[in-house]
Every structure is written in C-alpha cells, then in structure tokens.
Design a protein around this motif. Structure first.
Motif, short mmCIF file in Angstrom:
data_model
loop_
_atom_site.label_atom_id
_atom_site.label_comp_id
_atom_site.label_asym_id
_atom_site.label_seq_id
_atom_site.Cartn_x
_atom_site.Cartn_y
_atom_site.Cartn_z
N THR A 54 8.60 -3.73 -0.41
CA THR A 54 9.05 -3.21 -1.69
C THR A 54 8.24 -3.86 -2.80
O THR A 54 7.99 -5.06 -2.76
N LEU B 113 9.81 3.57 -19.82
CA LEU B 113 9.53 4.64 -18.87
C LEU B 113 9.18 5.92 -19.61
O LEU B 113 8.49 6.80 -19.10
N GLN B 114 9.68 6.04 -20.82
CA GLN B 114 9.42 7.22 -21.63
C GLN B 114 7.96 7.27 -22.06
O GLN B 114 7.45 8.31 -22.44
N ALA C 116 8.25 0.89 -0.87
CA ALA C 116 9.11 1.45 -1.90
C ALA C 116 8.82 0.74 -3.21
O ALA C 116 8.21 -0.33 -3.22
N MET C 117 9.26 1.33 -4.28
CA MET C 117 9.01 0.77 -5.60
C MET C 117 10.33 0.65 -6.36
O MET C 117 11.10 1.61 -6.39
N ILE C 118 10.59 -0.50 -6.92
CA ILE C 118 11.74 -0.63 -7.81
C ILE C 118 11.20 -0.78 -9.22
O ILE C 118 10.45 -1.71 -9.50
N VAL C 119 11.54 0.18 -10.06
CA VAL C 119 10.99 0.19 -11.42
C VAL C 119 12.01 -0.33 -12.41
O VAL C 119 13.16 0.10 -12.41
N CYS C 120 11.61 -1.27 -13.22
CA CYS C 120 12.48 -1.77 -14.28
C CYS C 120 11.85 -1.50 -15.64
O CYS C 120 10.70 -1.88 -15.88
N ASP C 121 12.60 -0.87 -16.49
CA ASP C 121 12.16 -0.52 -17.83
C ASP C 121 12.78 -1.56 -18.76
O ASP C 121 13.99 -1.62 -18.92
N ARG D 66 12.40 -1.90 -21.98
CA ARG D 66 12.58 -1.46 -23.36
C ARG D 66 11.83 -2.33 -24.37
O ARG D 66 12.36 -2.67 -25.43
N ARG E 101 14.58 -8.92 -21.70
CA ARG E 101 14.83 -8.00 -20.60
C ARG E 101 13.69 -8.03 -19.60
O ARG E 101 13.90 -7.84 -18.40
N GLU F 72 13.13 -11.73 -12.79
CA GLU F 72 14.05 -12.56 -12.00
C GLU F 72 14.83 -11.70 -11.01
O GLU F 72 15.01 -12.05 -9.84
N PHE F 73 15.28 -10.57 -11.50
CA PHE F 73 16.02 -9.61 -10.67
C PHE F 73 15.19 -9.23 -9.44
O PHE F 73 15.67 -9.23 -8.31
N LYS G 242 12.67 -10.82 -8.22
CA LYS G 242 12.37 -11.99 -7.39
C LYS G 242 13.52 -12.23 -6.41
O LYS G 242 13.31 -12.50 -5.24
N ARG H 299 15.37 -10.11 -5.19
CA ARG H 299 15.32 -9.05 -4.18
C ARG H 299 14.10 -9.19 -3.30
O ARG H 299 13.82 -8.35 -2.48
#
Lengths: 340, 340
Positions: A61, A69-70, A91-96, A98, A103, A109-110, A112, A114
């Motif tokens: 991942t 993302l916009q 797989a890809m986990i995308v975090c936006d 903002r 954030r 951290e989130f 990491k 995972r």
DNA sequence: TTGATAAACCGAAACGTTTCGGTTTCTGAC
DNA sequence: GTCAGAAACCGAAACGTTTCGGTTTATCAA
C-alpha cells in the motif's frame, strides 16, 4: 468465516508451506497445483492481505498526501499513478490535507501507523517537518512538484522555470512589452521557479523591470481574482498577463469577465493547466500544459524501484525534471509596431 | 525494527493486556497510564494497524470504486467522504475503473482481498454482477448516484428527475418551446431519470413531442460534442439545449464555440455541474448544480452506521434522494412573444 | 481490621500468513 | 535396480495485536 490456507491444506492433503509456495510463485507439482486450484474454487478462498502484511511487514500500500484533491494537477497525477500501481498490485491511500500543515502532518502519521510501504507527497510544509519521522523508518518518499531543501529524497517536477520563460517569449514574440504575472506563494519551490523564469526571460528579452508587474495569488481562485485586479489597477497597464497555476487562472478569468475585460482585445492571457478548460473558453485559452502523465510515470517508477531495492544500500536521491508544453489558443493578441 | 506492545509492557512492567486496554479505551490506573505514555514517548511506539486488522478482522479501511477520478462529480464526493471518514479513523482506497466493467469487477475483488470493511461504489455494471461476491461477506455497500435493481443495498442519489425538469421549466419560463437535450447512456439509472424528467416536464408544459429532440452523448466530452452537433443538424432548430452531465457540457461547449454559435444569442444552454467552470464562461453558464457535499455526508453516515451495526440484524436498504439546485447565469436568453 | 465487591491486571491462545530447517519424493545416469 | 542430487514438500515458529478466563489489588461499609 471465510476459508484460510489451512482449509486449503486440509482439503488437498498438502502442507501449509506448499499452499503458501503456490501463492508466491514457488514450485508445485502440476497435479498438486490442480488440486489446490480446485480447492480454491470450491472454498472460494481468497488470500488475506492483512495477515500477509503482518508477516512480511509489507502492506503493498502506498500513502499519498496532497494539498487538495480538487486541484486538477494533483488529481491527474494521482489518477495515472493509481493506474500504474494497481497493475503492480499496490493500493493507494490518498489523504487530502486541504493545504494545511497540521493536517498534512497528521496524514503522514496516519499512514505511518498503517505501515504504508512508501509515500508520495506534494508537500505543503516547505520545511518538510512532517516527513522526518516517516523517513526514519527507511521507507521511501517521493516528492512531486516541489522540492524541499534538506530533505533527501527523490523528486519529480515540471521544468517550471522554462515553462514560464516560454510563456514570456510567446508574449514577446507577439509584440508584448508590458507584462503582468500572477504568482503562487513564494515558500513553494515550484512558484519560486516560475517567478524566476518570468524575471529571467524578461531580462533576456530586454523588457524593462518597471514593465514587469507581479502579484501573488496564493494559488487559489480567490487569490487569482484579486491578483488580476491588482495588476490592472496599477498605472503600468500590461498588455499581457501570465497566470502561473490552474486555480488562479480560473479565478482571474472569472474576475476579468466580471470587469468586462475582453480577451484578447483588452488583455492577452496565458493560463496554466487543464487543456479541456482552455478549449472550452471563447476564445480558446493559450496555456502552459503540465505533463501529468509523464510525471506520474516517473514518480511511480522511482517509487517502485526504491521499494524493490529495500535493504540494499540506498543510493542518492534522484531529481527528475520534465518539460511542460505550450498549447496555443487565441487568447494572445498580435500587437503591431505602431500601437504599443 | 519498530517498538511493539511487548516492548511497552517490558518497559513499564505491565502486562500485554493492560497495554492493549490502554489503547482501546479501557480502564487503566492513572499511574500506569503515565508510565505507558512515557514508554510510548521513549520508544516511539506506534500501534500496528495491520496486526490489529488481522486480529479484529476490521481494517478500518473503506474501498471506493468509481468510473473516473477525473469526473468532477466523483472527485468532489470522494473528497468530502475522505474528510469525514478520516475523522472517524478510516482510510479510503480509491479505485478508478475507467468506466470499464472488467476493471470494475477486478477492483472489487482487489478490495475484497484487502478486507475492506465496506464499499462505496458509483457502479458501471448496471446489473451489479461485480458486487455479488462482496455482498456475500456481509459487509455493507453504499451505491452512489446510481441504483441497481435487484441489488439490495443503501443508495444515495441526486433527485435527477426533478433536476432536469426544473431546467426545462426554466427554459419554458424564458419562452423556449423547442428544446434539445443531450442525455447519458440509458443503461445508467441516473441518465434514465434525467431523460424522464425532461420528457415529463415537456409534456406538462404542453411542448409538442416533435419539438423535443434528444441525442445521447455517452457521458463523455467527445460524445457531448457529437450530440450537440447532431441536435443542431436536425431540421427542428431548438432554441434551448439542456446538457445532462459535466463532461458532455464541456464537450458541447467546445464544439459550439468551434461552430461559431454564440451563447445565448444563437442558442440558450443549461449545463451540468461544476460551478467554477460555469462562472468562468463568458457569458456565465446556467447550470444544474449537484449537492456533492450533502451526498458525501449522507453516504458516509449510512456507511458508518452499517459498520457499527455489523452483526445486528440488517435492516432494509435505505434510499436517500437529495435535490439539486439551479444556478442561473446568463446563458439562457429571454425569447419575446413575436420571435419564436 | 475485616470481608465483599468491583476495578485492574495478567498470560496464553488465537488471527492467517510466511519462512526456516529438515524430510520425503522424484529424476535420470549408471 | 541403485544412488546422488535436485525438486517438492512438511510442520512449527513467528509477526503484533486482541480477547478470554482467571488472579490480584483497590475500595469502602461494617
């Protein structure tokens, strides 16, 4: 609940290790291979990637942290990366985040926690503080669009300097000698490079410094609108305006429309990114088009190579620079000699 | 490599179960709580979500399968969902199946192997074959934008029927009595609803069926361009055109520009989605604006509720319908009585 | 102080894989 | 038919959590 390898082992009479070997490309006798496949079919077995991830410490991942993302540019790059990574089973986990430093740090951290195998990042924090602890894990990071000095990792960027320099040259070739530029925030390396390209090309073409006005548009639509207004409010009335990212382009054009300024009669404009948007304009907008596909490919390649090479002596950071291209529309007017 | 709970246990002299209890909101004596926190700090401990996922069979990960990330509507919805889910500690894995049924099915299988806790889907396969095996796991699925008959799961949709009916009414209120509509593929429920809305409103307003021309634009830019041309090539020259999704809107407008047709002098237009795009047009485009934020909120709420309720007797599928809103620009001309 | 009850705590087993070292079976030259 | 070497196979241990049943410690009324 769902079937496990043990069930397959029982069903086929084979050992656990053999089943595992089957799934990992090891050698299994043809007869047993068939038996295993029959059992999989019968029991609807599906490998449990979570268990596998725990054992191998590889989640297959990739974490992705982007400002927005916009943001067309980010979306396109991600889209192509997803395509490539999926083909490789990732797989890809995308975090936006903002465009928010806090954030952004939380997102890293989130990811990491995972245990993502690697990180793509279009950084917001231009000091890279958010990356330090992740880098300590030894997992690779690839920075896109922006470099951070002091953070040693691979980067993939557009040739921002030349992109804007080319835009200036196009304006000049059409007789424009008074130019305005809407820039992004100067903490961001990409925005700095673009401004540098502007100044350098102006100088090279002998355009007086007093005839080059710039205004910072914060990379947002609202900022772009404000900056456009600011540039036109000045006493030097530029005949051409260069806008250095997509959101600001949209914002500036909305404001120009509202102000009743016709493109290109009253003002020539070169925008940034999103060819479809440009083509939908009337007249069609001349833009700098970033090579999102190439960027995505380069970044994915860099990343996959680092992951494969995990454990080997890490070689130095690579920096890939990819040229943008000008797409000419009809938003730049040709100025005749007599009417400057 | 990195510290584990066992390390924390050793460091603090406490048992493994106590540490676990600490992380899961259990009761721990204040003194021990401090000791644990000190140990976490010292060892840089971070919980291993993979191990946790294996043990609990809950990965705190949501799978998302959409036809196209470039699709504005999908991107916006996803963006807001990500926001909400992250707040609840959930990650999202997004798969873009490029409007391809085979890829859609593969994406669902991919996510199933990764044991995602639930699935969001804007379905391409209108028979829902890709969902069957996932649904058997008992994990929830929420369909967005499109329903599939025969698949019992929650859905969240725009009120597509009314959205287009309102557009027709707006045209009629401005005196238009000959209308064209560019539709999406009729296998898709949303596209069907939109066409139904068009026909129904035309009938209600007494517009002759012969004066309503439609052409299918396949939900793509190219298709929208083609359909626009087709509608204008017919002998019935509509005075107003309604376009029923965003890509087709962009495509149609590009083509209209190329054909030298002025909006709204030669043709009135109502587009779909993306308010920023609409505002950047000159004149500003009147559009149907879908409530992506509300859709995302409704979908996330439905999903989280289902996940929490796992194990309980599943209650019947819910279907949420959310109204769209008209945003008026200047692309619809008022026709006077004498000039029809 | 005592005893009863509740609150904290504990270790072991389990989740479903991969991997290690060791054993069995196959292969083919003699 | 024999034998050596290679190919296939095997079970057990391990990965880092959670959870279960059972034990210890704290609390407080009498």
């Amino acid at each position: 609940m769902s079937a496990t390898m043990k069930d397959i082992a029982n069903e086929t009479g084979l050992g656990l290790a053999t089943i595992s070997s089957y799934f990992n490309g090891g050698n299994v006798r043809p007869g047993n291979r068939e038996k295993i496949e029959a059992a999989i079919e019968k029991l609807h077995y599906e490998i449990n990637e979570t268990a596998r991830g725990l054992k191998t410490d590889r989640t297959r991942t990739i974490g992705v942290v982007i400002p927005e993302l916009q943001n067309m540019f980010a979306a396109k790059v991600i889209c192509h990366m997803e395509d490539i990574l999926l083909k490789h089973g990732y797989a890809m986990i995308v975090c936006d985040c903002r465009t928010d430093r806090k954030r952004e740090r939380e997102a890293v951290e989130f990811l990491k926690k995972r245990r993502v195998d690697a990180l793509f990042n279009i950084p917001v924090d231009n000091e890279g503080g958010h990356l330090k602890s992740f880098l300590k894990t030894g997992r690779p990071v690839v920075l896109i669009d922006r470099e951070i000095k002091g953070i040693a990792c691979d980067t993939v960027c557009t040739d921002n300097f030349r992109a804007i320099a080319d835009a200036v040259r196009l304006m000049a070739a059409n007789g424009h000698r008074r130019l305005g530029m809407i820039t992004g925030p100067q903490e961001i390396s990409a925005a700095r490079e673009r401004l540098r390209g502007f100044r350098s090309a102006c100088e090279e073409l002998g355009i007086a410094e007093a005839d080059c006005v710039t205004a910072c548009g914060d990379d947002t639509m609202e900022g772009g609108a404000r900056a456009a207004e600011e540039i036109l409010a000045g006493e030097k009335h530029p005949t051409g305006m260069i806008i250095s990212n997509y959101s600001m382009t949209v914002g500036a054009i909305i404001r120009l429309n509202e102000m009743g300024i016709s493109i290109p009669e009253d003002l020539s404009v070169i925008g940034f990114d999103n060819i479809n948007f440009a083509k939908a304009m009337n007249p069609v907008l001349t833009i700098v088009d970033q090579p999102e596909t190439l960027i995505a490919e380069a970044a994915a390649e860099l990343l996959l190579k680092r992951i494969e090479a995990a454990g080997d002596e890490a070689e130095g950071a690579r920096h890939v620079v990819i040229p943008a291209r000008m797409v000419e529309g009809r938003s730049v007017r040709k100025i005749r000699g007599e009417e400057k």
